[in-house]
Design a protein around this motif. Structure first.
Motif, PDB file in Angstrom:
ATOM      1  N   ASP A   5       0.812  -1.218   0.000  1.00  0.00           N
ATOM      2  CA  ASP A   5       0.000   0.000   0.000  1.00  0.00           C
ATOM      3  C   ASP A   5       0.846   1.269   0.000  1.00  0.00           C
ATOM      4  O   ASP A   5       0.327   2.362  -0.190  1.00  0.00           O
ATOM      5  N   ARG A   6       2.167   1.119   0.167  1.00  0.00           N
ATOM      6  CA  ARG A   6       3.048   2.292   0.178  1.00  0.00           C
ATOM      7  C   ARG A   6       4.100   2.223  -0.921  1.00  0.00           C
ATOM      8  O   ARG A   6       4.998   3.038  -0.983  1.00  0.00           O
ATOM      9  N   TRP A   7       3.980   1.233  -1.797  1.00  0.00           N
ATOM     10  CA  TRP A   7       4.982   0.963  -2.831  1.00  0.00           C
ATOM     11  C   TRP A   7       4.546   1.510  -4.180  1.00  0.00           C
ATOM     12  O   TRP A   7       3.370   1.500  -4.534  1.00  0.00           O
ATOM     13  N   ILE A   8       5.539   1.997  -4.933  1.00  0.00           N
ATOM     14  CA  ILE A   8       5.303   2.404  -6.311  1.00  0.00           C
ATOM     15  C   ILE A   8       6.553   2.077  -7.117  1.00  0.00           C
ATOM     16  O   ILE A   8       7.674   2.142  -6.603  1.00  0.00           O
ATOM     17  N   ARG A   9       6.369   1.715  -8.371  1.00  0.00           N
ATOM     18  CA  ARG A   9       7.500   1.419  -9.257  1.00  0.00           C
ATOM     19  C   ARG A   9       7.474   2.383 -10.431  1.00  0.00           C
ATOM     20  O   ARG A   9       6.437   2.585 -11.076  1.00  0.00           O
ATOM     21  N   ASP A  58      11.964   1.018  -7.337  1.00  0.00           N
ATOM     22  CA  ASP A  58      10.862   0.833  -6.407  1.00  0.00           C
ATOM     23  C   ASP A  58      11.010   1.864  -5.296  1.00  0.00           C
ATOM     24  O   ASP A  58      12.110   2.084  -4.782  1.00  0.00           O
ATOM     25  N   VAL A  59       9.912   2.483  -4.922  1.00  0.00           N
ATOM     26  CA  VAL A  59       9.914   3.468  -3.841  1.00  0.00           C
ATOM     27  C   VAL A  59       8.878   3.040  -2.809  1.00  0.00           C
ATOM     28  O   VAL A  59       7.752   2.666  -3.168  1.00  0.00           O
ATOM     29  N   VAL A  60       9.257   3.089  -1.547  1.00  0.00           N
ATOM     30  CA  VAL A  60       8.320   2.812  -0.459  1.00  0.00           C
ATOM     31  C   VAL A  60       8.257   4.053   0.412  1.00  0.00           C
ATOM     32  O   VAL A  60       9.274   4.498   0.955  1.00  0.00           O
ATOM     33  N   LEU A  61       7.072   4.626   0.524  1.00  0.00           N
ATOM     34  CA  LEU A  61       6.854   5.879   1.214  1.00  0.00           C
ATOM     35  C   LEU A  61       6.285   5.653   2.617  1.00  0.00           C
ATOM     36  O   LEU A  61       5.778   4.566   2.913  1.00  0.00           O
ATOM     37  N   PRO A  62       6.317   6.674   3.464  1.00  0.00           N
ATOM     38  CA  PRO A  62       5.786   6.512   4.820  1.00  0.00           C
ATOM     39  C   PRO A  62       4.289   6.228   4.871  1.00  0.00           C
ATOM     40  O   PRO A  62       3.824   5.532   5.777  1.00  0.00           O
ATOM     41  N   THR A  63       3.518   6.762   3.902  1.00  0.00           N
ATOM     42  CA  THR A  63       2.065   6.591   3.932  1.00  0.00           C
ATOM     43  C   THR A  63       1.536   6.343   2.523  1.00  0.00           C
ATOM     44  O   THR A  63       2.168   6.752   1.530  1.00  0.00           O
ATOM     45  N   TYR A 112      14.349   3.838  -1.333  1.00  0.00           N
ATOM     46  CA  TYR A 112      14.418   3.943  -2.779  1.00  0.00           C
ATOM     47  C   TYR A 112      15.329   2.823  -3.280  1.00  0.00           C
ATOM     48  O   TYR A 112      16.502   2.748  -2.909  1.00  0.00           O
ATOM     49  N   HIS A 113      14.768   1.945  -4.082  1.00  0.00           N
ATOM     50  CA  HIS A 113      15.503   0.770  -4.573  1.00  0.00           C
ATOM     51  C   HIS A 113      15.650   0.850  -6.090  1.00  0.00           C
ATOM     52  O   HIS A 113      14.750   0.450  -6.839  1.00  0.00           O
ATOM     53  N   PRO A 114      16.774   1.384  -6.589  1.00  0.00           N
ATOM     54  CA  PRO A 114      16.996   1.356  -8.035  1.00  0.00           C
ATOM     55  C   PRO A 114      17.343  -0.055  -8.489  1.00  0.00           C
ATOM     56  O   PRO A 114      18.061  -0.783  -7.798  1.00  0.00           O
TER      57      PRO A 114
END
Length: 201
Positions: free
Chosen positions: A37-41, A174-179, A166-168
């Motif tokens: 729910d906090r991940w985006i690619r 891939d980015v995982v944010l606090p919310t 931040y995972h290149p």
């Protein structure tokens, strides 16, 4: 600019990781499953092309990474986590010699066993290294280019408080944010960089 890491405390970093990202060891490809729910690619080249072929395409890759990292705002210092794999608990590099070239000042942080059920004679050990670098233009480019070329993997970038990750990878990030709200805002700003895959992969 690289900040001397003489004072980097592996135990303190482990405690901070466990507090910020409970239940998920610092293995980059596990983050999506633990925090969906906090991940985006984001993809790093137009039309989801995987690898850059020339300097013009490298410029696009680096610009996309820089844009997102700058918006995330790591502050003055960026935590850089790189990975090596060994066939024993010893730290002798086995698979990715490029890691020590692009992150020569990184200190060993911890050793993980991703698959503890493996036969001990054939077990692979994940060796994590950490360092901090003064955030600024070009400071992480050698690492990002090595990732884009699939010369290193399982790289994680973060502010020193680990509030986001931040995972290149070779093909994007891939980015995982606090919310979830922050994730959605970042997603909406860069919709042109998203995958057309229904799962966002």
């Amino acid at each position: 600019m690289v900040i001397p890491d003489d004072a980097l405390d592996p135990q303190a970093l482990s405690r901070l990781w466990e507090r910020q990202w409970p239940g998920c060891p610092p293995v980059a490809h596990w983050l999506r499953g633990h925090y969906p729910d906090r991940w985006i690619r984001f993809h790093s080249l137009p039309e989801s092309k995987r690898y850059p072929d020339d300097e013009a395409e490298y410029a696009i890759v680096l610009n996309r990474h820089h844009t997102v990292l700058s918006e995330l705002d790591p502050g003055s210092d960026l935590l850089v986590i790189t990975t090596e794999w060994t066939n024993t608990p010893a730290l002798t590099p086995q698979r990715w010699p490029r890691r020590s070239e692009v992150a020569p000042r990184a200190q060993h942080w911890q050793t993980l066993i991703e698959e503890p059920g493996d036969d001990p004679e054939f077990r692979t050990y994940t060796q994590l290294y950490a360092e901090t670098r003064r955030w600024g233009p070009g400071v992480i480019d050698a690492v990002l280019r090595a990732v884009a070329n699939d010369e290193i993997s399982n790289v994680l970038l973060s502010p020193v408080d680990l509030r986001w990750l931040y995972h290149p990878y070779d093909g994007g990030a891939d980015v995982v944010l606090p919310t979830p709200t922050e994730r959605d805002a970042l997603k909406n700003r860069h919709r042109a960089w998203l995958s057309t895959h229904p799962l966002g992969l």
